[in-house]
Write an enzyme that holds these catalytic residues in place. Structure first.
Site, short mmCIF file in Angstrom:
data_model
loop_
_atom_site.label_atom_id
_atom_site.label_comp_id
_atom_site.label_asym_id
_atom_site.label_seq_id
_atom_site.Cartn_x
_atom_site.Cartn_y
_atom_site.Cartn_z
N VAL A 107 0.86 -1.18 0.00
CA VAL A 107 0.00 0.00 0.00
C VAL A 107 0.90 1.23 0.00
CG1 VAL A 107 -1.73 1.29 1.31
CG2 VAL A 107 -1.87 -1.21 1.19
N CYS A 108 0.58 2.19 -0.88
CA CYS A 108 1.28 3.48 -0.86
C CYS A 108 2.78 3.23 -1.07
CB CYS A 108 0.95 4.17 0.47
SG CYS A 108 1.33 5.92 0.60
N THR A 109 3.65 3.87 -0.32
CA THR A 109 5.09 3.69 -0.53
C THR A 109 5.63 2.41 0.11
OG1 THR A 109 5.49 5.17 1.35
CG2 THR A 109 5.56 6.14 -0.85
N THR A 127 2.09 3.15 -6.59
CA THR A 127 2.48 3.65 -5.27
C THR A 127 1.80 5.00 -5.06
OG1 THR A 127 4.41 4.10 -3.84
CG2 THR A 127 4.60 4.80 -6.12
#
Lengths: 240, 240
Positions: A107-109, A127
């Site tokens: 998830v995300c970075t 990302t």
């Protein structure tokens, strides 16, 4: 898409760490902790409290060294991810889990931690929008979607995209009806009052402010990506 | 809508408790912890770990007795809410905070705790869709919206509706641009893969399963509402 026997118990877990973005973890936890016939545990470098970037404190269930082989490993993002890019215990944990896990879910970075573990080489991935330019340094093909599935790697965009991704993961594990039941329980029928959730829709001054705010961390993320490019991990992976 | 001096520091807090639904708390935390010039703290009956319904553990910042007067009090929901409906320490805390808070912000069945504190009398309000029928027992006018603002009471529908509501609260505290900046950071541009987020859109068998699953807790919630109806709190409030 899913072909897992409903009688097979699934072991799901998340790696959590200081200065993560808590919602990258807690959004998916909401759906993944409700997967039928499964267990969800959180893992950290040690079992002391983990503090999110804005101060929310969690108690992890177990340390990394106590973790069993997981069916699904959730890797959240957040500024604290940057401090772990050269942490061999963490990166080794992700790499080792990925060998036999059914799915790695970033998830995300959190995707960048997976990148440092060599998991993005040749994969389509996404990302947080501020970090999309870092992905190619890990050999990934950036895809500007909210949820990207490439084989055993599921990656999502920033923060709340993890909720969308987690319901996709539920459907891959237990079928669409399970995902829908959890979605209905969660009342996930989002209605945004403002139109600013992506760079393409946010007003220009809002986009400018948030981009400026992310400038320093984005530069550090690019540096870590360049270190990876120069590393043997990259060379070994691309030689295959 | 907002008229608060940007120089005025805002004190925001959440009441958290065992068997709450963690996402009712963590979704809004993501936005509210990022309000410019503010502090966000979590409060529990004591400072030991708080365990969500599915096992996620939090460390609260302070006990209820240590809480200052808050500008905004977030009250999450979840099955554990039911055990607190006659807990005078908790209900008294919410009632006492509400006297001088700018806003009380309930998510999901957190509305019922606010109801027990007498805060719903004559107010338009919402809650998790399984509990909408309980609201009138607290003197509320049920509104089938995801976010309902009535004066100093903001209430939202189930679980993830708290995210939508929290961005509305940010806009009420610091203006729309602040809300948009936080929304863009959170990448809150939701895209659901399945259409099942509300009773009106979920397939009938999905709706049936989730409704059946909630039957026992819904019955207990109705009972608590009837106890409130018979209590002096209700009589006192409606006499005004």
């Amino acid at each position: 898409m899913h072909n897992i026997d409903p009688e097979t118990h699934l072991t799901i877990g998340a790696f959590i760490y200081d200065d993560m973005d808590q919602c990258d973890f807690t959004g998916p936890f909401e759906a993944l902790s409700r997967v039928p016939n499964s267990t969800f545990k959180s893992f950290a470098k040690d079992t002391g409290p983990v503090r999110d970037l804005y101060g929310l404190r969690f108690l992890p269930d177990l340390s990394l060294s106590q973790a069993p082989q997981l069916d699904v490993l959730l890797v959240p993002g957040g500024h604290g991810q940057e401090a772990l890019m050269d942490d061999e215990e963490v990166i080794g944990f992700i790499r080792s889990q990925a060998r036999h896990a059914r799915y790695i879910f970033s998830v995300c970075t959190g995707a960048l931690l997976c990148g440092a573990a060599g998991l993005l080489e040749g994969k389509r991935a996404t990302t947080h929008w501020t970090a999309m330019g870092v992905l190619p340094l890990y050999g990934a093909i950036p895809v500007n979607d909210r949820v990207v599935v490439d084989g055993d790697l599921i990656s999502t965009g920033g923060v709340t995209a993890g909720i969308d991704g987690s319901l996709v993961v539920v459907s891959m594990l237990r079928g669409v009806q399970s995902a829908q039941e959890i979605q209905l329980y969660m009342a996930y029928d989002p209605q945004t009052s403002f139109t600013a959730g992506s760079p393409g829709t946010a007003p220009p001054d809002v986009l400018h402010t948030v981009t400026e705010h992310a400038k320093a961390i984005t530069a550090r993320r690019m540096d870590a990506g360049r270190r990876y490019q120069a590393s043997s991990m990259h060379v070994v992976r691309t030689a295959h």
